[in-house]
Design a protein around this motif. Structure first.
Motif, PDB file in Angstrom:
ATOM      1  N   VAL A  34      -6.730 -10.138   6.986  1.00  0.00           N
ATOM      2  CA  VAL A  34      -5.838 -10.024   5.838  1.00  0.00           C
ATOM      3  C   VAL A  34      -5.831  -8.533   5.506  1.00  0.00           C
ATOM      4  N   LEU A  35      -4.741  -7.847   5.850  1.00  0.00           N
ATOM      5  CA  LEU A  35      -4.616  -6.414   5.589  1.00  0.00           C
ATOM      6  C   LEU A  35      -3.632  -6.262   4.437  1.00  0.00           C
ATOM      7  N   TYR A  36      -4.163  -5.870   3.282  1.00  0.00           N
ATOM      8  CA  TYR A  36      -3.275  -5.778   2.128  1.00  0.00           C
ATOM      9  C   TYR A  36      -3.176  -4.351   1.618  1.00  0.00           C
ATOM     10  N   PHE A  37      -1.945  -3.993   1.262  1.00  0.00           N
ATOM     11  CA  PHE A  37      -1.640  -2.648   0.774  1.00  0.00           C
ATOM     12  C   PHE A  37      -1.324  -2.750  -0.715  1.00  0.00           C
ATOM     13  N   TYR A  38      -1.953  -1.886  -1.491  1.00  0.00           N
ATOM     14  CA  TYR A  38      -1.772  -1.934  -2.945  1.00  0.00           C
ATOM     15  C   TYR A  38      -1.639  -0.522  -3.487  1.00  0.00           C
ATOM     16  N   PRO A  39      -0.950  -0.373  -4.633  1.00  0.00           N
ATOM     17  CA  PRO A  39      -0.660   0.968  -5.148  1.00  0.00           C
ATOM     18  C   PRO A  39      -1.846   1.777  -5.675  1.00  0.00           C
ATOM     19  N   LYS A  40      -2.688   1.199  -6.528  1.00  0.00           N
ATOM     20  CA  LYS A  40      -3.671   2.045  -7.196  1.00  0.00           C
ATOM     21  C   LYS A  40      -4.860   1.256  -7.716  1.00  0.00           C
ATOM     22  N   ASP A  41      -6.061   1.809  -7.493  1.00  0.00           N
ATOM     23  CA  ASP A  41      -7.287   1.215  -8.025  1.00  0.00           C
ATOM     24  C   ASP A  41      -7.219   1.152  -9.555  1.00  0.00           C
ATOM     25  N   ASN A  42      -7.857   0.115 -10.108  1.00  0.00           N
ATOM     26  CA  ASN A  42      -8.042  -0.023 -11.557  1.00  0.00           C
ATOM     27  C   ASN A  42      -6.769  -0.176 -12.378  1.00  0.00           C
ATOM     28  N   THR A  43      -5.674  -0.588 -11.749  1.00  0.00           N
ATOM     29  CA  THR A  43      -4.468  -0.917 -12.512  1.00  0.00           C
ATOM     30  C   THR A  43      -4.429  -2.442 -12.633  1.00  0.00           C
ATOM     31  N   PRO A  44      -3.750  -2.978 -13.640  1.00  0.00           N
ATOM     32  CA  PRO A  44      -3.819  -4.436 -13.882  1.00  0.00           C
ATOM     33  C   PRO A  44      -3.463  -5.310 -12.675  1.00  0.00           C
ATOM     34  N   GLY A  45      -2.316  -5.052 -12.031  1.00  0.00           N
ATOM     35  CA  GLY A  45      -1.907  -5.885 -10.898  1.00  0.00           C
ATOM     36  C   GLY A  45      -2.838  -5.747  -9.705  1.00  0.00           C
TER      37      GLY A  45
END
Length: 150
Positions: A34-45
């Motif tokens: 499961v390779l997941y890309f996310y915008p930024k650490d410690n943001t709500p989403g």
């Protein structure tokens, strides 16, 4: 970059995790990823998504999956994020955005009528042979495990 589709060979990647260890796609040969890309650490989403995956981490392992998150944040940021929430999986730092660009998830976003470049939250399910089985572009951050395993 051509848009990746299900059935494509997953692009190779290599980057340092929150502990400075080099992690690459080859490390997961013979496992599902499961390779997941996310915008930024410690943001709500992003926090909701990481915690949902972490809460179900044993289930992923039992089904033969490993979980890896990627964002442009620094190793230090990843280390603090993982420690704060007890995350048990690798978070790869990609400040150069090379992995993000190879997977086609660095692109134009809009907020409040303004355009800017950022991470397009996306998850790739990669099989044991390195083939992309599933791409999730409409991520439900609070119920992401259900989207992946459902």
């Amino acid at each position: 970059m051509t848009k990746l589709t299900e059935g494509n060979l997953a692009p190779d990647f290599s980057g340092k995790n929150q502990f400075g260890k080099e992690i690459s796609l080859a490390d997961f040969k013979g496992k599902r990823l499961v390779l997941y890309f996310y915008p930024k650490d410690n943001t709500p989403g992003c926090t909701a998504e990481a915690c949902n995956l972490n809460d179900n981490y044993e289930t992923f392992l039992a089904k033969g999956y490993e979980v890896v998150g990627v964002s442009p944040d620094s190793q230090k940021s990843h280390q603090n994020f993982a420690k704060k929430y007890g995350l048990r999986f690798n978070l790869i730092s990609d400040p150069e955005k090379s992995i993000l660009e190879n997977y086609g998830v660095w692109g134009e976003k809009k907020m409040y009528g303004k355009s800017y470049m950022g991470v397009l939250r996306t998850t790739f399910i990669i099989n044991e042979k390195g083939i992309i089985e599933k791409i999730i572009e409409q991520v439900d951050t609070k119920n992401h495990t259900d989207q992946i395993l459902g």
